[in-house]
Scaffold this motif. Structure first.
Motif, short mmCIF file in Angstrom:
data_model
loop_
_atom_site.label_atom_id
_atom_site.label_comp_id
_atom_site.label_asym_id
_atom_site.label_seq_id
_atom_site.Cartn_x
_atom_site.Cartn_y
_atom_site.Cartn_z
N TRP A 71 -26.46 -9.64 8.83
CA TRP A 71 -26.92 -9.27 7.48
C TRP A 71 -28.32 -9.87 7.31
O TRP A 71 -28.57 -11.03 7.63
CB TRP A 71 -25.97 -9.79 6.43
CG TRP A 71 -26.51 -9.66 5.01
CD1 TRP A 71 -26.77 -8.51 4.35
CD2 TRP A 71 -26.84 -10.73 4.13
NE1 TRP A 71 -27.24 -8.76 3.09
CE2 TRP A 71 -27.29 -10.15 2.91
CE3 TRP A 71 -26.77 -12.11 4.21
CZ2 TRP A 71 -27.69 -10.90 1.82
CZ3 TRP A 71 -27.17 -12.85 3.11
CH2 TRP A 71 -27.65 -12.25 1.92
N SER A 72 -29.30 -9.05 6.79
CA SER A 72 -30.69 -9.49 6.62
C SER A 72 -31.06 -9.46 5.16
O SER A 72 -30.58 -8.60 4.39
CB SER A 72 -31.65 -8.58 7.40
OG SER A 72 -31.40 -8.66 8.80
N PHE A 73 -31.95 -10.40 4.78
CA PHE A 73 -32.46 -10.43 3.40
C PHE A 73 -33.92 -10.91 3.45
O PHE A 73 -34.33 -11.69 4.33
CB PHE A 73 -31.61 -11.34 2.52
CG PHE A 73 -31.54 -12.77 2.98
CD1 PHE A 73 -32.41 -13.73 2.49
CD2 PHE A 73 -30.58 -13.16 3.92
CE1 PHE A 73 -32.34 -15.04 2.92
CE2 PHE A 73 -30.51 -14.47 4.35
CZ PHE A 73 -31.38 -15.43 3.84
N ASP A 74 -34.74 -10.42 2.52
CA ASP A 74 -36.16 -10.76 2.40
C ASP A 74 -36.38 -11.63 1.18
O ASP A 74 -35.80 -11.36 0.11
CB ASP A 74 -37.03 -9.51 2.28
CG ASP A 74 -36.99 -8.66 3.52
OD1 ASP A 74 -36.75 -9.22 4.61
OD2 ASP A 74 -37.21 -7.43 3.41
N LEU A 75 -37.24 -12.65 1.35
CA LEU A 75 -37.61 -13.52 0.24
C LEU A 75 -39.02 -13.16 -0.21
O LEU A 75 -39.99 -13.33 0.54
CB LEU A 75 -37.57 -14.99 0.68
CG LEU A 75 -36.20 -15.52 1.12
CD1 LEU A 75 -36.29 -17.00 1.50
CD2 LEU A 75 -35.16 -15.34 0.02
N HIS A 76 -39.18 -12.63 -1.41
CA HIS A 76 -40.48 -12.22 -1.95
C HIS A 76 -40.94 -13.25 -2.98
O HIS A 76 -40.17 -13.67 -3.84
CB HIS A 76 -40.37 -10.85 -2.61
CG HIS A 76 -40.26 -9.74 -1.60
ND1 HIS A 76 -40.24 -8.40 -1.97
CD2 HIS A 76 -40.17 -9.76 -0.24
CE1 HIS A 76 -40.13 -7.65 -0.88
NE2 HIS A 76 -40.08 -8.46 0.17
N MET A 77 -42.29 -13.61 -2.87
CA MET A 77 -42.85 -14.63 -3.75
C MET A 77 -43.18 -14.04 -5.11
O MET A 77 -43.65 -12.90 -5.22
CB MET A 77 -44.13 -15.22 -3.13
CG MET A 77 -43.90 -15.96 -1.81
SD MET A 77 -42.91 -17.44 -2.00
CE MET A 77 -43.98 -18.44 -3.00
N ASP B 9 -24.06 -4.55 3.40
CA ASP B 9 -24.44 -4.00 4.70
C ASP B 9 -25.96 -3.77 4.80
O ASP B 9 -26.51 -3.75 5.91
CB ASP B 9 -23.72 -2.65 4.93
CG ASP B 9 -22.21 -2.85 5.06
OD1 ASP B 9 -21.82 -3.96 5.48
OD2 ASP B 9 -21.49 -1.94 4.72
N ASN B 10 -26.65 -3.57 3.70
CA ASN B 10 -28.09 -3.28 3.70
C ASN B 10 -28.92 -4.57 3.57
O ASN B 10 -28.38 -5.65 3.26
CB ASN B 10 -28.46 -2.32 2.57
CG ASN B 10 -27.73 -1.00 2.71
OD1 ASN B 10 -27.55 -0.50 3.83
ND2 ASN B 10 -27.30 -0.43 1.57
N PHE C 70 -34.94 -13.18 6.67
CA PHE C 70 -33.91 -14.02 7.30
C PHE C 70 -32.77 -13.11 7.75
O PHE C 70 -32.42 -12.14 7.07
CB PHE C 70 -33.39 -15.09 6.33
CG PHE C 70 -34.35 -16.24 6.12
CD1 PHE C 70 -34.16 -17.44 6.78
CD2 PHE C 70 -35.43 -16.11 5.26
CE1 PHE C 70 -35.03 -18.49 6.59
CE2 PHE C 70 -36.30 -17.16 5.06
CZ PHE C 70 -36.11 -18.36 5.72
N THR C 71 -32.14 -13.44 8.90
CA THR C 71 -31.01 -12.66 9.44
C THR C 71 -29.84 -13.61 9.69
O THR C 71 -29.98 -14.59 10.44
CB THR C 71 -31.41 -11.95 10.74
OG1 THR C 71 -32.50 -11.06 10.46
CG2 THR C 71 -30.24 -11.16 11.30
N LEU C 72 -28.64 -13.28 9.06
CA LEU C 72 -27.42 -14.05 9.26
C LEU C 72 -26.51 -13.29 10.21
O LEU C 72 -26.22 -12.11 9.99
CB LEU C 72 -26.71 -14.27 7.91
CG LEU C 72 -25.39 -15.05 7.96
CD1 LEU C 72 -25.60 -16.48 8.42
CD2 LEU C 72 -24.71 -15.02 6.57
#
Length: 808
Positions: free
Chosen positions: A230-236, A128-129, A215-217
């Protein structure tokens, strides 16, 4: 509740614009809000009303009808509710609403909505987060997340993925051409959603380490269009790297010169870092010089290479750059080159070392300027060479040996120089030995030419040249030839000198005559000579343009003195100076003439003829002395002539007018000058005199006398006084000149004697005779030729007085 996109309803010329959602989803025993948006297109206020036209019984409208007043060109979203009964059947119904306005009672517009009565959906993602994922550049990263259908009915779920980064991504499950994936989920079932993302390279330090896009699904239920996300962040990850952005052009150096070459390096990693910079010498094949490892400086075959501004301890932020300098000094050779490789890498990433190659080469430029320190040799005389100094300045970029060479010499001239070479450093100025230039004997004066001297370098190439102007000077050479001196019977010494131009130029000369005694003398200027025209006896003149080899005779005369009490000799110097000679360069001839004193002179006068020149000079002198008197005589004669012509005209007029009886005699004319005259007698009345009409008399008078002219204005008093003063002054001057002349004649000839014709006249005191013009029958003697003779002119026999009213 779910809404479909609102569809506007408006046509050209309408007074209102309408927009409303096309679909509304409602659950049983649920009230949802929907809306209709109105736009007042009229120019006046309108009150709009929304009402239900048709609706199924299991659906209900809340807050309808609804009215609102809109001002012109304003919008209003009018919200109302729709509810479904608890036992409503799942289905889709079409509902009609109406829009009316008080502005136009005939206005009626229908609004249709599809209302779907749907069951509740229940979809849930496994997380959920917001999730954080760490990724590396240039790696395709796969992502999977689970989803559960907790509803009591099967659900056809549609998926959508969104990111503002623009990174490339895709699905690994079934998808449609619109870019959406879908899954069929049974009640209480679980499934996974699979997709991938391509991670781009870190460029210009971005994305920074620990940062990246989100990104948001999104999952959309097929039962009631409900959405979950559901959202997730891509960190380099950290990326350490460096780039070489700018490299200066290869440099060319003079022998022994040093230069700098600039290189710009930049930290293109996504984290702060230090840079490691070194230099590596390369051989001709591009390989590393053996025995010379990479370092910040090295020496090789006279070349010195060093790195300036490396500063390895300096941190560079991501995408920050700085400039380093590669210093190169060339050996003191005329040719050669060296290749140097710059190596740089970020600490911790030596495997990503960046390199660039720079080259330094020796380029010798040979140039110089040649100049002469004088204005040239413009006054050349044979056997007297001119010395001219030549100076060279090395304007190249290396030392050089210079020498001179004569390229061309004009005819009639010669030039010699010493065979020598001199060494000059860069920018140095040095002077050669003098160049000697001469002119051939016999060259005409003012012949011009040039001497061209070339400057050679150590490779015997011509670097520069100068043209020295030369000119032959005039050579003054006058020679005296025949000299003739003669004294005539009048004690005049005549001198004739023959001179010859033996120089090399068309020359000229100035002649001056000087004497030891103050005696009359003069030169006889030849044709074309220049002298003072106001001088009666010129003692100097100038003659120009005497050709080469020509002879010319100079003539002069001197009157030897005859009034000296003793014998003596007169010395006469005839000085001749060329116009090309400086002051003091002249030659002269001295003539002499002996004279006798008055006791030794012969008393007999020899008349050898008349001296016409002396006579002309004497005549001109008398003319100038008596010019005022002559002018006065001429002027008086003109006045007397005018008086006689006027008198003759009056006599003729008297003859033409017989009725005018005028009797006059000489006594009447003399009475005009008496102080007073007796009163006039009464006119005598003639009886029976002929009568002349008035008109005829006036006509005859006008014919004879002409038209009456107005009297002239009186002369101004100031002008009259000025004229009187001038006349008095001239009269006084004439009297003085006349008295001087009479005294001179008395001293020379003695006192004047009476004329024989006037012996009978009684002696009396006479003033100068007054010339009186008589009538035509009496002719007067001619006026005297000289003023001194006027006292001796005989007066005519004035036995009869004549009335002669002359107009003076």
């Amino acid at each position: 509740m779910a809404h479909a996109e609102a569809e506007p309803i408006a046509r050209e010329g309408d007074i209102a614009g309408i927009a409303a959602p096309s679909e509304v989803i409602v659950h049983p025993d649920e009230t949802v809000n929907t809306y209709i948006t109105l736009h007042n297109l009229a120019t006046v206020n309108q009150e709009f009303t929304i009402s239900v036209v048709s609706m199924p019984s299991m659906l209900n409208a809340e807050n309808l009808p609804l009215s609102e007043v809109l001002v012109p060109n304003h919008l209003r979203q009018m919200v109302f509710g729709i509810s479904a009964d608890m036992d409503a059947v799942f289905a889709t119904h079409q509902i009609e609403f109406s829009v009316t306005t008080d502005y136009d009672v005939n206005y009626f517009e229908s609004v249709w909505m599809n209302v779907t009565i749907a069951p509740y959906s229940n979809l849930n993602f496994g997380s959920d987060n917001t999730t954080v994922l760490t990724v590396d550049e240039l790696v395709r990263t796969g992502v999977a997340v689970n989803i559960t259908n907790n509803a009591s009915l099967p659900d056809n779920v549609t998926f959508d993925l969104y990111s503002p980064s623009g990174w490339n991504w895709g699905w690994t499950i079934e998808s449609n051409p619109e870019g959406n994936a879908f899954l069929d989920l049974d009640p209480d079932s679980l499934a996974y959603v699979y997709f991938w993302i391509d991670i781009p390279a870190v460029e210009n330090g971005m994305p920074l380490a620990g940062t990246g896009p989100r990104f948001t699904l999104t999952a959309i239920s097929g039962l009631d269009k409900a959405m979950i996300s559901w959202s997730f962040d891509l960190h380099m990850n950290e990326k350490r790297n460096v780039s070489i952005d700018e490299v200066g052009e290869d440099i060319e150096l003079a022998p022994g010169e040093d230069g700098r070459l600039l290189v710009s390096v930049r930290n293109v990693g996504n984290t702060p870092n230090r840079l490691n910079i070194t230099l590596q010498g390369l051989d001709e094949q591009g390989g590393a010089l053996e025995g010379y490892p990479a370092s910040d400086r090295f020496n090789y075959s006279g070349w010195t290479v060093a790195l300036f501004g490396g500063l390895e301890e300096v941190f560079l932020q991501p995408n920050e750059s700085r400039t380093v300098e590669i210093g190169i000094q060339s050996p003191n050779l005329f040719s050669g080159e060296l290749n140097v490789e710059l190596q740089v890498f970020a600490n911790g990433a030596q495997q990503l070392t960046k390199t660039t190659t720079v080259k330094a080469s020796i380029n010798r430029t040979t140039s110089a300027t040649l100049s002469f320190t004088q204005d040239g040799c413009l006054m050349l005389i044979s056997d007297t060479p001119c010395r001219n100094s030549l100076t060279v300045k090395n304007t190249g970029n290396s030392y050089n040996s210079f020498s001179l060479r004569i390229d061309d010499v004009s005819d009639e001239f010669t030039a010699t120089l010493a065979q020598e070479s001199i060494l000059a450093q860069v920018g140095q100025t040095k002077t050669f030995s003098d160049v000697y230039i001469n002119v051939t004997e016999g060259t005409l004066a003012f012949t011009q030419g040039e001497v061209i001297v070339e400057l050679l370098g150590d490779e015997l190439t011509v670097l520069d040249s100068v043209s020295i102007p030369v000119k032959a000077a005039p050579v003054v050479n006058w020679s005296l030839g025949n000299i003739v001196e003669d004294i005539n019977t009048k004690n005049r010494l005549s001198i004739a000198l023959q001179v010859r131009n033996d120089g090399n130029a068309i020359d000229g000369f100035v002649v001056q005559l000087q004497s030891s005694h103050l005696v009359p003398m003069g030169l006889i200027p030849p044709e074309g000579a220049v002298y003072d025209e106001d001088t009666e006896y010129p003692r100097s003149f100038q003659l120009n343009g005497v050709p080469l080899g020509s002879n010319l005779t100079i003539r002069a005369w001197v009157d030897l003195p005859t009034d000296q009490t003793s014998n003596g000799t007169v010395f006469i110097n005839t000085t001749i100076a060329s116009i090309f000679s400086s002051e003091g360069q002249m030659f002269s001839h001295t003539s002499q003439g002996d004279y006798l004193g008055t006791p030794w002179q012969d008393s007999e006068e020899n008349d050898e003829g008349r001296d016409w020149s002396q006579i002309a000079a004497t005549t001109w002198a008398y003319t100038k002395a008596w010019s005022g008197v002559i002018f006065a005589i001429i002027f008086s004669g003109l006045i007397i002539y005018k008086a006689l012509t006027d008198r003759q005209r009056r006599i003729q007029n008297d003859a033409m007018l017989p009725y005018q009886q005028v009797e006059s005699d000489a006594s009447d004319w003399m009475n005009k000058f008496q102080p007073s005259s007796p009163p006039a007698k009464e006119p005598t009345v003639v009886n029976n005199a002929p009568q002349v009409p008035k008109e005829a008399f006036e006509a005859v008078f006008r014919q004879q006398a002409g038209t009456a002219q107005p009297s002239p204005p009186p002369v101004e008093e100031g002008l009259r006084e000025a004229a009187t003063l001038v006349l008095d002054a001239r009269t006084t001057q004439a009297s003085l000149e006349k008295a001087d002349s009479l005294l001179g004649e008395i001293q020379a000839k003695g006192a004047a004697q009476p004329h024989p014709l006037n012996q009978k006249l009684e002696p009396q005191n006479h003033s100068p005779a007054l010339t009186v013009r008589q009538d035509p029958h009496n002719v007067m003697p001619a006026p005297p030729s000289k003023p001194a003779e006027m006292a001796h002119v005989p007066l005519p026999n004035l036995t009869k007085e004549v009335d002669d009213d002359l107009d003076f």
